[in-house]
Design a protein around this motif. Structure first.
Motif, mmCIF file in Angstrom:
data_model
loop_
_atom_site.group_PDB
_atom_site.id
_atom_site.type_symbol
_atom_site.label_atom_id
_atom_site.label_comp_id
_atom_site.label_asym_id
_atom_site.label_seq_id
_atom_site.Cartn_x
_atom_site.Cartn_y
_atom_site.Cartn_z
ATOM 1 N N UNK A 386 0.828 -1.216 0.000
ATOM 2 C CA UNK A 386 0.000 0.000 0.000
ATOM 3 C C UNK A 386 0.860 1.263 0.000
ATOM 4 N N UNK A 387 2.075 1.170 0.570
ATOM 5 C CA UNK A 387 2.978 2.317 0.539
ATOM 6 C C UNK A 387 3.565 2.516 -0.854
ATOM 7 N N UNK A 388 3.858 1.417 -1.528
ATOM 8 C CA UNK A 388 4.359 1.509 -2.903
ATOM 9 C C UNK A 388 3.264 2.060 -3.808
ATOM 10 N N UNK A 389 2.023 1.643 -3.564
ATOM 11 C CA UNK A 389 0.902 2.197 -4.326
ATOM 12 C C UNK A 389 0.797 3.704 -4.105
ATOM 13 N N UNK A 390 0.986 4.136 -2.867
ATOM 14 C CA UNK A 390 0.964 5.572 -2.570
ATOM 15 C C UNK A 390 2.085 6.294 -3.301
ATOM 16 N N UNK A 391 3.256 5.669 -3.341
ATOM 17 C CA UNK A 391 4.394 6.275 -4.043
ATOM 18 C C UNK A 391 4.110 6.413 -5.533
ATOM 19 N N UNK A 392 3.448 5.430 -6.114
ATOM 20 C CA UNK A 392 3.108 5.501 -7.536
ATOM 21 C C UNK A 392 2.104 6.620 -7.802
#
Length: 407
Positions: A386-392
């Motif tokens: 979910x953090x990587x999704x936020x970064x994207x």
């Protein structure tokens, strides 16, 4: 973007298995597993319609140029080398996220040319000097580095040639004036974001680093027959210095100082150590404080050596000034974080990154992603999808602002 985030994380774990060692992740500069990483990433780049190349220091580079677009482009990336016994995400996440962002860039109303760079070397493990990959791209590669030797006696030039590259072409890796900026996504490698319940942060600056080696030389003697008062114990001298180093760092706000590598000879349990070599790392966000501390520590080492009748030799590997990220790009990044519905956090980085080298050549910005447990440079290093999704999401908003500026 959930699927893209899962893919970026999965690719990191897949790349972690491309290692010099079967039971842990170790991938030094231009060692055989780097070819495997290149092959995997090349396939991904070509699937995105990128023109793919490897420059003369081994950086893998993919360029996507939309029809009718000008030469001005944004560079995304990070590094693919690791420390010994590493985690899966340091550096590599910045590359897999960059590839996902390249795909998102192609979907923008005003497509923006994108170059993704997987830097071949950042950690400094094999040859003792970091940022070989980004130094070349930033036009800061010193030809004297080619004479550096690894633990097996191979020079940096040998390693480049063995990889099928030509050291004479290293200057061709340098960027021109057409680059809009450099953007790097990286795990925080620390506990701040987790402690504050945040997913991402915009990096404002990167702390300066002093790296140097010390060699204490005494005399190897029998451990049972040499009286304590007659010993010239190199390890005892090094240990006293390490304690002094720790004490100074604890008493100086914001200073961190580390001895991360130690080699001793003859390295036998029943012999007084005759020679000890240590690698020192000193960091602070303010250069005067860092440089003063490094100079004081070298003076302390000399004092210890004199008092213990030891010989001291020292060599400087790195004097990297603190680097501020570009204000304009950081403002875009701050807007992007808020546009993605996230709380804005601005913070400095205590770790060195390719962004600090690239910033000397082009405007640079950097996004931190939360590191669960604050763990890095360790097999337990991890990220949350979910953090990587936020970064994207943040990256897409950042690219949208850059594209609007160009159009």
């Amino acid at each position: 973007m959930k699927e893209q985030a899962a893919r970026a994380v999965s690719e990191c774990r897949r790349i972690a298995r491309m290692s010099e060692e079967t039971d842990r992740t170790t991938r030094r500069y231009l060692t055989p597993p780097v070819r495997d990483v290149h092959a995997l990433l090349r396939n991904s780049m070509e699937a995105l319609g990128m023109a793919v190349s490897v420059d003369a220091v081994g950086n893998l580079r993919g360029l996507w140029q939309p029809p009718g677009a000008g030469a001005r482009r944004v560079i995304l990336g990070s590094h693919i080398d690791t420390v010994p016994d590493a985690g899966a995400f340091d550096g590599v996440l910045g590359v897999t996220v960059a590839l996902e962002l390249a795909e998102l860039a192609q979907q923008l109303e005003h497509p923006l040319p994108v170059e993704v760079i997987a830097f071949s070397e950042e950690e400094g493990v094999r040859f003792g000097v970091p940022f070989i990959g980004s130094r070349a791209v930033a036009g800061r590669f010193d030809p004297a580095l080619l004479a550096l030797k690894d633990a097996d006696g191979a020079t940096l030039e040998d390693a480049i040639r063995a990889f099928g590259l030509d050291p004479a072409r290293i200057p061709e890796a340098a960027l021109g004036a057409e680059v809009l900026g450099y953007f790097e996504t990286h795990i925080e490698q620390g506990p701040v974001l987790e402690s504050e319940g945040l997913q991402v942060a915009a990096v404002t600056s990167i702390a300066g680093q002093s790296r140097f080696s010390l060699q204490f030389v005494g005399h190897a003697d029998h451990a049972g027959t040499t009286p304590m008062r007659l010993r010239r114990d190199a390890l005892a001298g090094a240990a006293e210095f390490i304690t002094a180093m720790e004490t100074r760092a604890k008493n100086t706000e914001g200073l961190v100082a580390t001895v991360g590598r130690l080699q001793l000879e003859p390295n036998a349990g029943n012999v007084v150590p005759g020679t000890v070599r240590i690698a020192c790392d000193v960091r602070h966000a303010e250069d005067p404080i860092r440089r003063e501390a490094a100079a004081a520590l070298l003076a302390e080492a000399q004092s210890i050596a004199i008092r213990r009748n030891l010989k001291l030799e020292s060599a400087r590997q790195l004097d990297q000034p603190a680097v501020s990220m570009d204000e304009r790009l950081t403002a875009y990044l701050s807007e992007a974080i808020q546009a993605a519905g996230l709380s804005l956090k601005l913070m400095p980085s205590g770790a060195g990154h390719d962004a600090m080298v690239m910033a000397a050549r082009v405007p640079a910005a950097m996004l931190f992603v939360r590191s669960p447990g604050g763990i890095s440079h360790h097999p337990d290093e991890s990220v949350l999808e979910e953090d990587v999704e936020a970064a994207l999401k943040v990256g897409r908003e950042f690219l949208r602002r850059l594209a609007a500026e160009v159009s």
